[in-house]
Design an enzyme around this catalytic site. Structure first.
Site, PDB file in Angstrom:
ATOM      1  CG  ASP A   1       6.216  -4.916  49.555  1.00  0.00           C
ATOM      2  OD1 ASP A   1       5.191  -4.792  48.870  1.00  0.00           O
ATOM      3  OD2 ASP A   1       6.297  -5.682  50.538  1.00  0.00           O
TER       4      ASP A   1
ATOM      5  CG  HIS B   1      11.344  -5.833  47.710  1.00  0.00           C
ATOM      6  ND1 HIS B   1      11.358  -7.207  47.844  1.00  0.00           N
ATOM      7  CD2 HIS B   1      10.932  -5.325  48.900  1.00  0.00           C
ATOM      8  CE1 HIS B   1      10.971  -7.525  49.076  1.00  0.00           C
ATOM      9  NE2 HIS B   1      10.696  -6.411  49.722  1.00  0.00           N
TER      10      HIS B   1
END
Length: 236
Positions: free
Chosen positions: A61, A203
């Site tokens: 993300d 991430h």
């Protein structure tokens, strides 16, 4: 004389029989080796063989990030792993080449809103705008509109998703890599809790997360797990 002939015939039958057994053994071994090599090739290329129960997805993300995302893509390519990236719209400008590379190398690209806003805390028009803007930015780069969205914080309404006609992809393992720089802790939280069809949340905007992700992949591949894009987990 008759006894000798019978004896020779018996020996010939034994020899022929042993030859047949040896031939069958060689053929069986060749088939086994060929299948093992095919399975290894399929695992490395992200194709599930025999059963999908060992398939997992690794997702990232908040990117792209010009430094850490490039390094991650290098590592994924080296390991022949396909991942899923959920992009924040405001991070797209200036990083178009990175996104194009994601697409060309077979990774799945999804929407993570334009400003990483929690969708259920804003009105419907603002929420729709966050999603549409990001879809437009991604489409400009890769020529395709994303079909999947990861709502920040996992918060969304069914009414909103019906309006935008997108499917949400959440996660089943979250090592909270954003909250720590302890690579070992991130790796352990994933590898000690992994199971078939899990979707891992990481991430690509943190160097520590990238390093942890590549270590996670190495460990899980050695255990026979097959990495696929997140949509394949949902479709299975």
């Amino acid at each position: 004389m008759i006894h000798k002939i019978k004896h020779h015939k018996y020996i010939n039958k034994v020899i022929i029989g042993m030859g047949s057994i040896i031939l069958m053994t060689i053929l069986a071994l060749a088939i086994f080796v060929q299948k093992a090599q095919a399975d290894k090739q399929n695992i490395q290329s992200g194709i599930c063989t025999d059963t999908t129960e060992r398939c997992i997805a690794i997702t990232f993300d908040d990117g792209p990030n010009p430094k850490s995302t490039e390094r991650l893509l290098d590592g994924l390519k080296e390991r022949n792993v396909k991942a899923t990236f959920f992009l924040v719209g405001k991070n797209i400008e200036g990083n178009e080449e990175i996104i194009q590379r994601m697409y060309e190398e077979g990774h799945l690209i999804g929407n993570h809103t334009y400003t990483h806003v929690q969708l259920d805390t804003i009105n419907m028009n603002m929420a729709r705008s966050e999603i549409v803007q990001t879809n437009e930015k991604i489409t400009e780069v890769i020529g395709e509109c994303p079909k999947y969205i990861r709502p920040p914080f996992g918060a969304y309404s069914d009414k909103l998703l019906l309006e935008i006609n997108m499917m949400p992809i959440l996660w089943s393992i979250d090592p909270e890599d954003w909250a720590t720089k302890d690579i070992r802790a991130i790796v352990n939280k994933v590898t000690k809790n992994i199971k078939c069809n899990d979707i891992i949340l990481l991430h690509d905007i943190y160097d520590t997360s990238v390093e942890a992700a590549l270590e996670i992949i190495d460990i899980l591949q050695s255990q026979g797990y097959v990495f696929v894009t997140a949509d394949q987990i949902l479709l299975d």
